[in-house]
Design an enzyme around this catalytic site. Structure first.
Site, mmCIF file in Angstrom:
data_model
loop_
_atom_site.group_PDB
_atom_site.id
_atom_site.type_symbol
_atom_site.label_atom_id
_atom_site.label_comp_id
_atom_site.label_asym_id
_atom_site.label_seq_id
_atom_site.Cartn_x
_atom_site.Cartn_y
_atom_site.Cartn_z
ATOM 1 N N GLU A 149 0.812 -1.216 0.000
ATOM 2 C CA GLU A 149 0.000 0.000 0.000
ATOM 3 C C GLU A 149 0.847 1.269 0.000
ATOM 4 O O GLU A 149 0.500 2.244 0.662
ATOM 5 C CB GLU A 149 -0.945 0.028 1.211
ATOM 6 C CG GLU A 149 -1.985 -1.068 1.213
ATOM 7 C CD GLU A 149 -3.082 -0.832 2.246
ATOM 8 O OE1 GLU A 149 -2.811 -0.180 3.267
ATOM 9 O OE2 GLU A 149 -4.210 -1.304 2.021
ATOM 10 N N GLU B 218 -6.969 -7.505 -0.647
ATOM 11 C CA GLU B 218 -7.480 -7.500 0.733
ATOM 12 C C GLU B 218 -8.954 -7.156 0.737
ATOM 13 O O GLU B 218 -9.324 -5.989 0.609
ATOM 14 C CB GLU B 218 -6.729 -6.477 1.598
ATOM 15 C CG GLU B 218 -5.299 -6.853 1.880
ATOM 16 C CD GLU B 218 -4.600 -5.857 2.817
ATOM 17 O OE1 GLU B 218 -5.287 -5.138 3.571
ATOM 18 O OE2 GLU B 218 -3.359 -5.794 2.751
#
Ligand code: GAL
Length: 821
Positions: free
Chosen positions: A178, A247
């Site tokens: 991320e 995710e």
């Protein structure tokens, strides 16, 4: 002649290393040239035990997963520079082999920054303490270490032929995590860093694609992927990158002081079905099994020891029903549509009001989705000549574009209500016999004796190097009655980033404090009776997990960085004496830890006399017999304050049952409709944030004695402590007509049917009620006959079995059942 004996081993040798080619096009990941629908789930190996892994992975496979995803936890593997640990539940290779042996693929997210609510996001604290290091940016010292660790992991996996390119299970690898969420804060250096990450990863030649999650500008050939509660809107940054979701948050994590978040099965299934409706082909649940933050592994600050996450497999590895089963049915349906989903021509029909139909058409056949993203109104639409009702916030899946095989809002899986039972046995447990001893402070730290000294307040990371939660900060202050600060009322004032702070002046405990309500800093101020002459100030700072998220998170202060002041009042005027630049002595850790009081070895230093309650800095010890059976074990620590618990020398994590969750915002029932956020559905208001702590069976001797040691930091009462097993107490179901209802008590017999009604029953599990219409046959008797005494049973939900029930108003008929395990 060559004998079979010579050929066979050769055959196995070659068959084992037979390469699988993993690649991709814009539509999907391809395995040996075939586009695939891949369903994956996160299980972090250090959050369970090697003894639990086979069962967790087997259940994942049975739940319809194709792959297991895990991060790699750098700080756990390299606790000191170039000293490695891959033992016990850090045995990454064993974990990957367990995945392989179960016939699943693996997704290896090396990071090595992982976030993950893991201590310091997976970075070793020694790395922070290297001169000149800056994390996650174009910094040579950092990049060297990152490359060193990443290479080590890749080489270890290669050595064992674990990449698909070598015939192993790993189909994808991830670098960084991320970074796109924070890249802006790093300016041009951030871009240079992410390009370097891509090149470095590529150069490792793993033979499978690399992913970068939440990275819109991921350099080719890195695949950028999405993370979040929903990812149907996500579009990859390259036409040759498939739409992938790394995710899908199945629930959420928990902080000390927060409530238990849960995410409904309906909403989670909706998010998945929606993603596939809109072109997705790879999806991973974060987490599929959350597990436990054993020892000092939790991130933070203030992340709890449980990392249950409300995942499909609960903290202990048991099925979290109905979530597990509801998703399993969806997985089966999606897998059955693999060909059409990965090859079909996609057309979408808009029915307005957020209702859409999507058709995946191939020459051999078509599959369809009917999606209703409206959060309040159900939709009845005519699609290809047939009328369908699609409940609000749901997706109907029609694998042949005709028959409804699945609707995300219609849960036909049982709900299991988990209960904790004393000692796994029928009889009540006898209370435990405790011995105790104090943490010795008088002769040393309360007199200011440390291991090092400096004229400065240091961040805890710099001094303690994460070797312990505890760091003493000690200084002496000379006060005269003529001192300007000297006055009738004087205080000590501490600007604190200590996760927990204990303040002692002249050997006396003045007070303790920690941050609350999601804040990380606070001001401690208490009155102190100073004496003329030398005053000894000893401050104990305790960490509860280092920060793991955000730009520059590693630079956030921990410990006591000051200022530390003595405050007095001269008339109306405040007089401040700043002690921050004084000589401070430091001592890392506590004596009891140094002496390994937590190990099972008996020692004469323990006393059985007058075991104290509510005494801070106290060690308690007891022995107990393991609960019978094989069900998961927990220790109930209600009554204790805060500290650490060990079972037979194994650190089962920090405990803090005295930290209560906030009072407001809980509901037993949560409307699945509408966008989910981590605070939307919560339970456990006003209760201890975490009362039960997982004791893995493998930590216990099934015969003979076991030792529980507690280090109680703030004061508590151990007399209520006891061991329990976690088991299914009762099961409920609410299944729609035309489905087959399966009931199971997880290996135990079903003992009674408490409620059963076919028609339009109302209420929720535990309080079902008959509706206005009901089938003519005795539903309770039918279920009792089919199920009681059996470990599982299945029954068709139909009027043929339960008798006609003509419900006015066109209700979809349902069978509601509550059974006792
Ligand atoms: C993501 C992160 C994960 C985890 C998750 C929240 O942003 O990539 O590692 O921290 O949030 O549970």
């Amino acid at each position: 002649m060559i004998s079979l004996k010579t050929i066979l081993p050769l055959f196995f040798m070659f068959s084992c290393v037979y390469a699988t080619i993993v690649s991709h096009d814009g539509r999907a990941i391809t395995i040996d040239g075939q586009r695939r629908v891949l369903l994956s789930g996160s299980i972090h190996y250090p959050r369970s035990t090697p003894e639990m892994w086979p069962d967790l992975i087997k259940k994942s496979k049975e739940g319809g997963l194709d792959a297991i995803e895990t991060y790699v936890f750098w700080n756990a593997h390299e606790p000191a520079h170039r000293q490695y640990d891959f033992s016990g539940n850090l045995d990454l290779i064993r974990f990957l082999k367990t995945v392989r042996d179960e016939g699943l693929y693996a997704v290896l997210r090396i990071g090595p920054y992982v976030c993950a609510e893991w201590n310091y996001g997976g970075f070793p604290v020694w790395l922070h303490n290297m001169p000149g290091v800056e994390f996650r940016t174009a910094n040579t010292a950092f990049m060297n270490e990152m490359q060193n660790f990443t290479t080590l992991i890749v080489d270890m996996a290669k050595q064992e032929n674990l990449f698909a390119s070598q015939g192993g299970p790993i189909i994808l690898a991830q670098i960084e995590n991320e970074y796109g969420n924070v890249i802006q804060s790093y300016g041009a250096a951030g871009k240079a860093y992410i390009d370097w990450c891509a090149n470095m990863a590529n150069s490792l030649d793993v033979g499978v694609p690399w992913i970068m999650c939440q990275q819109d500008d991921a350099p080719q050939p890195m695949l950028n992927t999405c993370n979040g509660f929903y990812c149907d809107n996500f579009e990859p940054n390259n036409p040759n990158t498939p739409k992938m979701w790394t995710e899908n948050w199945t629930g959420w994590f928990k902080n000390w002081g927060s409530k238990d978040p849960y995410r409904t099965a309906e909403d989670l299934a909706f998010a998945v079905a929606r993603f596939f409706q809109r072109g997705g082909t790879f999806q991973n649940y974060y987490m599929y099994h959350g597990g436990t933050n054993f020892g000092r592994t939790s991130g933070g600050p203030y992340i709890t020891t449980t990392y249950d996450y409300n995942a499909p497999l609960d903290e202990f590895g048991q099925l979290n029903q109905p979530k597990y089963g509801h998703l399993k049915q969806l997985h089966d349906v999606l897998h059955s549509m693999e060909k059409t989903l990965t090859h079909g021509n996609i057309t979408t029909v808009d029915f307005d009001n957020s209702v859409t139909a999507t058709i995946y058409a191939t020459e051999e056949g078509s599959s369809c989705f009917l999606g209703n993203a409206n959060s309040s109104s159900d939709a009845t639409i005519n699609f290809q000549g047939t009328e369908y009702t699609v409940p609000a916030w749901s997706v109907t899946v029609l694998p042949d574009c005709k028959t409804e095989a699945y609707n995300t809002a219609k849960v036909n899986t049982q709900t299991s209500v988990m209960v904790k039972r004393p000692n796994g046995a029928e009889e009540e447990p006898s209370s435990l016999e405790w011995s105790w001893r104090p943490e010795i402070m008088d002769g040393a730290v309360l007199r200011g004796k440390g291991d090092s000294a400096m004229n400065q307040l240091f961040d805890q990371k710099n001094v303690a190097n994460d070797e312990s939660d505890y760091l003493w900060y000690m200084t002496k202050v000379h006060l005269k009655e003529s001192d300007p600060v000297w006055s009738k009322n004087m205080t000590i004032r501490i600007n604190s980033t200590a996760h927990v702070l204990h303040v002692f002046v002249n050997g006396e405990h003045i007070g303790s404090q920690w941050a609350k309500d999601g804040k990380y800093t606070y001001m401690f101020e208490q009155n102190v009776k100073y004496k003329p002459g030398v005053n000894q100030i000893s401050l104990l700072s305790t960490t509860v997990g280092f920060a793991n998220y955000g730009a520059f998170f590693e630079t956030g202060a921990a410990g006591i960085t000051g200022p530390v002041e003595i405050v007095g009042w001269n008339g109306d005027e405040t007089v401040v004496k700043n002690l921050s630049g004084h000589k401070w002595s430091y001592k890392t850790g506590l004596d009891g830890f140094q002496d390994q009081l937590f190990s099972s070895e008996t020692s004469s230093k323990w006393s059985e006399e007058s075991v104290p309650f509510n005494r801070m800095m106290t060690w308690y010890k007891t022995t107990f017999k393991a609960p019978l059976g094989t069900e998961p074990v927990v220790v109930d620590l209600l009554g204790l304050g805060k500290g650490t618990a060990w079972i037979n020398g194994n650190n089962i994590g920090r405990y803090w049952p005295s930290f209560l969750a906030g009072e407001d915002g809980c509901s037993a029932v949560c409307d699945y409709r509408g966008s989910y956020g981590s605070e939307k559905c919560q339970t456990n208001c006003g209760q201890p944030t975490q009362r039960w702590y997982h004791v893995p069976r493998s930590f216990l001797n099934s015969e003979g004695d076991n030792t529980l040691v507690l280090f109680e930091e703030i004061g508590g009462n151990p007399s209520l402590v006891n061991f329990q097993t976690v088991t299914v107490g009762s099961i409920c179901a609410n299944a729609y007509e035309k489905n087959t209802l399966e009931l199971s008590c997880n290996g135990k017999p079903i003992s009674a049917i408490k409620f059963a009604s076919f028609g339009n029953p109302g209420g929720v599990c535990g309080s079902f009620e008959k509706g206005t219409c009901e089938g003519s046959n005795d539903a309770e008797a039918i279920l009792a006959k089919e199920c009681v005494g059996k470990e599982k049973c299945s029954i068709d939900v139909s009027a043929d079995i339960f008798g006609a029930a003509d419900c006015d108003g066109g209700f979809a008929r349902k069978l509601a059942v509550e059974a006792v395990c």
